[in-house]
Structure formats: C-alpha cells, structure tokens
Design an enzyme around this catalytic site. Sequence first.
Site, PDB file in Angstrom:
ATOM      1  N   ASP A 326       0.856  -1.177   0.000  1.00  0.00           N
ATOM      2  CA  ASP A 326       0.000   0.000   0.000  1.00  0.00           C
ATOM      3  C   ASP A 326       0.897   1.234   0.000  1.00  0.00           C
ATOM      4  OD1 ASP A 326       0.969  -0.084   2.544  1.00  0.00           O
ATOM      5  OD2 ASP A 326      -0.946   0.193   3.550  1.00  0.00           O
ATOM      6  N   ASP A 593      -0.725  -1.806   6.656  1.00  0.00           N
ATOM      7  CA  ASP A 593      -0.849  -1.396   8.054  1.00  0.00           C
ATOM      8  C   ASP A 593      -2.293  -1.272   8.489  1.00  0.00           C
ATOM      9  OD1 ASP A 593      -1.514   0.787   6.551  1.00  0.00           O
ATOM     10  OD2 ASP A 593      -0.285   2.225   7.648  1.00  0.00           O
ATOM     11  N   ASP A 597      -6.160  -4.116   4.942  1.00  0.00           N
ATOM     12  CA  ASP A 597      -5.106  -4.933   4.354  1.00  0.00           C
ATOM     13  C   ASP A 597      -5.114  -6.364   4.873  1.00  0.00           C
ATOM     14  OD1 ASP A 597      -3.928  -2.819   2.824  1.00  0.00           O
ATOM     15  OD2 ASP A 597      -3.031  -2.050   4.658  1.00  0.00           O
TER      16      ASP A 597
END
Length: 859
Positions: A326, A593, A597
């Site tokens: 990400d 994080d 996710d």
Amino acid sequence: MLTLDEIREYAGVNGLVSPAAEESRKKYGANVMTPPAREPLWKQYLKNFDSPIIRILLFAVAISAIVSIAEGSGLLNTLAIIIAILLATGISFYNEYHSSREFDVLNAHRDDMAVKVVRDSNPTVVPSRDIVVGDLVLLEAGDAIPADGWLLASDGLFCDESAFTGESEPVQKEKQDNVLKGSFVTAGKGRMIAGAVGDAAEMGVIAATLGIDHATKTPLESKLETLAGLISKFGYVMAVLICSTLIIRGILTGDLTGPNLATANHLLQYFMLAVVIVVAAVPEGLPMSVALSLSLAMRKMTRANCLVRRLVACETIGSATSVCTDKTGTLTKNQMEVIEASVTGPAVPAGEPVTPAEWITLNAAVNGTAYLEEREDGRVIVIGNSTEGALLRWLRAHAIDYRMQRKKIPVVRQYLFDGKRKRMSTVVNLNGRRFLLVKGAPEILSGLCAAAPDLSGVGVLASRAMRTLAFAHREITGDDENESDLVWDGYVGIRDPLRDDIAASVARCQHAGIRVRMVTGDNPVTAQAIAREAGIIKGGTVMTGKEFRALSAEAQVTAAKSLDVMARAEPMDKFLLVQALQKTGAVVAVTGDGTNDAPALKHADVGLAMGMAGTEVAREASDIILLDDSFASIVSAVWWGRALYENIQRFLLFQLTINFCACILVFIAPLLGYPEPFTIIEILWINIIMDTLAAFALCSEAPHRGLIDHSPVPRDAPIITPFMWVSIAITGAFLVFSGLLQLGTGFLGGKTDAEIGTVFFAAFIIAAVINGFNCRAMDGKMPQFFKGNPTFFLVIAGIVLIQVIIIQFGGAIFGTVPLTPEEWVTIAVAAAVPVLVIGFLIRCAFGWYRAAKKYPAGA
C-alpha cells in the site's frame, strides 16, 4: 451495527447510566475483539511432526526398533534417531512459541486507551474496553474512535480512515454520519453514540474473516517434500536391491539351505543390512538443519527490525517474486508536509507583514486550529487537521514558533473550513488594525482576489500529485469581513512524501528480481505520480480497483502480470490481486498497516504488517511485522531469507554426499566379499552427531552481496541444483572408490582387518569434513574463506578432534584401534587434498560453463 433509530429507541442519546451500561455489555458484548483461537501448546508442538522428513524418520524408528528388539541389540541407534526428531521439532516449536509471546506483548495494551464518555449524566473517562452500545462518546482532534457509531453532533470534524480506505486525506463527517472503530479524529470535535463494539464493529468483522484457513505450502515446504520423496525412494530401492542381491548370493554360496534356523539367521542379517541402508539414506540432520537455519535467520531478522511470527516465513520472503504494497504509511510517511512553495521560505514579520512570505507565515501560524505535540520519544505528532499540521511543521523546520505568533496576535473571529466554501478565514488584530487571513483552494481564492493571480505554478504542483493551498489577505474597514478584494500572497504544495529510502529500496527489490506493485485508494493521477517517484512504474499498467474487479477471474490473472499500480482500490481488491498473482506461479509478499489490508496479508505467501502504525488486525494477520514500519526492512528480510535457503542447500550438499557414499559402500562392500564398512555405532556418529554439528557449521554462513544480485529461485525449481548434483556424484564417486580400495588393499595403512577398517573410518570422516569447505561454495562460488562464519571453523575442528578421540580411546565402543601419528598425517593428506582439488575443479568447470552460456550467478 445498530441504526441510529434503533439506538435512540434502545438507549436514548443522552448517555447511559451505570446499570444500563452493564445491561448493554451483557446484551451486545464488550468492546474487545476475540483473539484468534490459539491451539493448545501440545497441538502446536505436534504440528511440527507434519513434515515429510520427520515422517520418514518415524518410519525408520519403527523399523529400527523392531529389528533391535528381535536382535536384542542396536537400541542405541533407535534412540539416537528419536533424539534427532525431538531436537528438530523442539527447536522449531520453541522459536515459534517465543515469537508468539513477543507478538502478544506488542498488542498487550491495545484496549487500555482512555475514552471520554457521558455516564450517569456526567463526563468521565473509561478504558476503551469498557465502551458499550449506547454510550455517548465525546470526540475531539487527536482522539481514536473506540467503536463503530453515529455522530450526533459535528463541529468541523474530520476523520482519518486510511486504515480502512487507504486514503491519506481526512474525510469530513457531518451529523448522522457513521464513524468506524480504528479511525482517528484529525480536526474538529463532536459527539458519537456507539452502535457496534468489539467483534460486531467493522474491524472485528474483518478480523473474523481471517479465521478461514487458505494456507498453501511455502516454496521450502514443497521442495523439502519433493526431496523427502526422492530420498525415501532411493533408500527403499537400495534396501530391496541389497536384500535381493544378498538372497541370490546366499542361494549360490549355500548360505540359504532351506527352512532352518541358519537360513533364518542369514535372512535376518540381510534385513538388518537393508534397514541400515534406509537409515543411512534418510538425512536425520535435515530437520535439525532447517530448524537451526530458520532459528538463526529469525533472530537476525528481528535485529533487522523484522519480527517473524511464522518461522517458515523467513525463507518464503527470500523466494518472493512480487511485493504488493500500500502507499500510505508504507511507501510514504503518513504525514503531510510542505514540499514546495511560491516563496523561498517562511519569514517572521517584525511588525505588520510586508512581503508575501511574511503574510504566508502569519496565515499558516494563526489561521488554523491544529497544533503540534512533542512526545517523549522525540516524535512530533499533529493534533488536528493534517494539512494545517503540514504548515506548522514547515514553520518548525525553519525555526519559527507558531505558538509565539498565536500568542502575540490575538484572534478575533474564525470561519472554519467546510466542503462548500473550500477555505478558512481568521480575523486578527495587528497594531490596532484588523486583517482577514484566508487560506484555501487556489481556484477559489483566485476568484476572490482583486487582481487575478498567475496559477501556472499551481498547475505544475497539481500535476505532481500535490495538494495545493493558497493564501490571501486584506485589511478590514468598518464591519466588512467579506472574503472579497483579497490580496494574493502565494501558495504551497503539500503531499504525504515518500520515506527517505523508498526509491533506493524499490530499486534494490527490482534489482533482486522482485516486482513491486502499489495498491492505494488514491486517484489514478496521484497514485501514478507517487509510483513514478518511487520507481515502481516500469512500463506496466495503471488500473483502478473497479476496473480490476469487473474482469473475469482469467482476465484478472492476465491483467495482474502487467500491473504496476492499482488506484481507487477497495479493501478486497488487494486480496483479489494476490490471488491472481499466485495463479501465475508468483510468490507474493504483501505489506500493509490497515484493517483493510488484513485479508490480503493473511492469504499472501508472506504478509508483512507495520509494527508502529499497523492496526492489531493487520498485525494478527501477518507473518512478519516490520518493527520500524520501513519498506527498506523488506530488502533486509529478502536478503536473510535467501541466505537461509542457500544455507539449507549447503547442508543438503554436505549430508547427501555423505549419505550417498555410506549407502553405496554398505551395499557394494559385502558383494565384493569385504567386511561391513561401518558398525551401527559408527553410522550413529556419521548420521546423527556429525550431521547435527554440520548443521551448526553450514547454517551459520553469513549472507553475501551476491544474494541480492539474482532473481528469486522459482517456486517449482528443485532445491538440489545441477551444480549440487554434479558435486554429489563426482565427490561421492571418489569417496566410494577410495573407500573400497582401502577396504580391499589397505593402501592408506593397516595390516589387520581392524587396522584397515579403522584407517578407512578415519579417512572417510576426514574427507567428509574437508568436503564441508567445498559445500560452502554454493553455485560454484566460494565465499570469503575466513570471513563471515567463524562457527564453521570451530565446528570442523571440533569434529576432527572428536574423531581422533574416538579412534584413539573409543575402541571398545566403536571397534577401532589406535593409529600412529604417521598414519594420521597420511590420512589427513590423502583424504583432504584430493577432495579440495575435486571441489576446485568442479567450481572452475561451472564457472567456465556459466561464462560460456552468459548465465549470471544464481541463474
């Protein structure tokens, strides 16, 4: 989550009294997420027996025990194999248990956060775990939202929902909007009524989905399973072959004369010899080697800020061919900063501002509600709007104290930012005169200025994916505070910048053959600009999550191969991308994080969560936790993972060479009429003690730079490389031929059978130990001789010393006789020099072959 109407009907909107709070807790549960079910320790330990090598060893134990009981001797060998099994499984279990304890400590205080609520008609503070459905929660800038709920009031309240959406920009929340547990208030204040807590909150629902086990075998597990099958077949074929050959020889020589006691005794001897071959073929030290290698790599990776939660992930990260990351908090700092400005820098006005830089400085310091908080650990945290925080950081970087400016210049009135006006205004007193300070979107402010400014510079910053913020002012005459006829002061470009080492880390991953892909909730223009700056875009495609979801499963696999960036991604898009990449044969690592996710982290070949900024859900779903939240740590993890894989290959090369020789010698020697080359206790020394010590020696090899200079080993590539097969065959053939020559002629020394056998045993061990130097040179390249692995030299010296002690003083147990110093010198030279020369020639041959074919090392 309960709707707002349902909560009003159940609990009202004025807060709970203590009895009602307790009733709500009983009805809807406490505000803690149920941790994933932990298996009992005995089950966790037994899982370590689910290994093909361990299963072969257990089979060998059963056969060895049966034969030992029938013979009345040989139980020592059976016991030694059992000890090897217990050591291998015990080391693996201890390391995973220790890692799990460290992880639990990391999450120990997640539910102790203080939350302001209204209870019994009075504001009070309670721990997050005590929040219940119906609680009235008071929110202000800097607060973490403790539960899912609905806003009853909002005064310029903005929430950071990047943990769920991946968007770094805060989202404005109005009255009756819903807010989610795990997000943060960045600006404004408000009141929220809790509608879902604990497992019922969105974060809890996502965490619950992670309990579904979709685990696949890691590359190392698959390769070891294939190798175990090959080794077991070799052992069984050799066992059947020797039994058949000896039976035929027995019939021809008259040893087998029919159903009598003598024939039965001979058949039992044949069967025992076959069992010895099976035991010799099985690499008892391999589970120990793998466990030790994983253990050493795990400790080294923890020192490199990678907390390993699943031991085999140490190797898997080294095999990764693709990293899906990400953006917010992983590639970027998750911290908005001023990157560029229309002025060279901020400047403190001596009195009334004169220059544009002075007006911008005053505007940035006073026209806002955010402030900076310095923590004990030295970090500076923005309390309030992140964009305003970026301006304050900009001032701080130029040694300007915004607090002094606010103290010197009193604020008369403020008009807060909202989505319709797209600007914020503050009225201040300057030496008895009033001024209106305005900041906001450049296209809005330019239309409010007396003279139209040049916006070309703003366009350049916008094309580089920066959020632009303009500044203007005017003096107030009378009571006219309208935002019109403004004086344009300038603008700044604000962005969540990349971490300092990201571009270099991405380049190192790509150099190592790892494709880096970015998955973000940003719009395609911003995502593409960030990815290009990070060096991620390498001629691939940029696609939105919606476009990817609309494809068929087969089309997703095709699209995933060329994808560099996925923008506007929703929570499950990264998971779909991971699935598509795995179908192409890729070994996929995922970084993240946020709670959104977690599914991708769980289902990837290896999931890497952020230890500092990561949510507990993300950390729970991961295999490795990056303690410093740095993408650069991934490169270190890959480096150690590849070193681990290579060290296991070193040990396999060492042990398979020994096992191959032992099997062939035990098979051929009786056929040639020679005495059995090894006693049971000697095979015990070769298979158990020496293998275990060799595991320490060869699995301690330090990683070298070349590991990061070649592509990952493919998932379907065998763990035994062509170089290893050639080395095993040539070195093994030399040892077998030399061993048979010694047994038949005693050319190295010895006159009696006992002396010849002792010299053979000593020479075999010395030659095998010296071959350890050749085994250090994986893929034909020898590492620096003395540097990087002092353990190797200590262990090798220890094995030689023990071998001397065994022969000189252990004759009663090992069936050996003492040797003279001259015989030891002859053995050392005759055994060591040819083995080292053979290893050198094999490395040279492979070097020439690789150069001729123009193959890089590791190809």
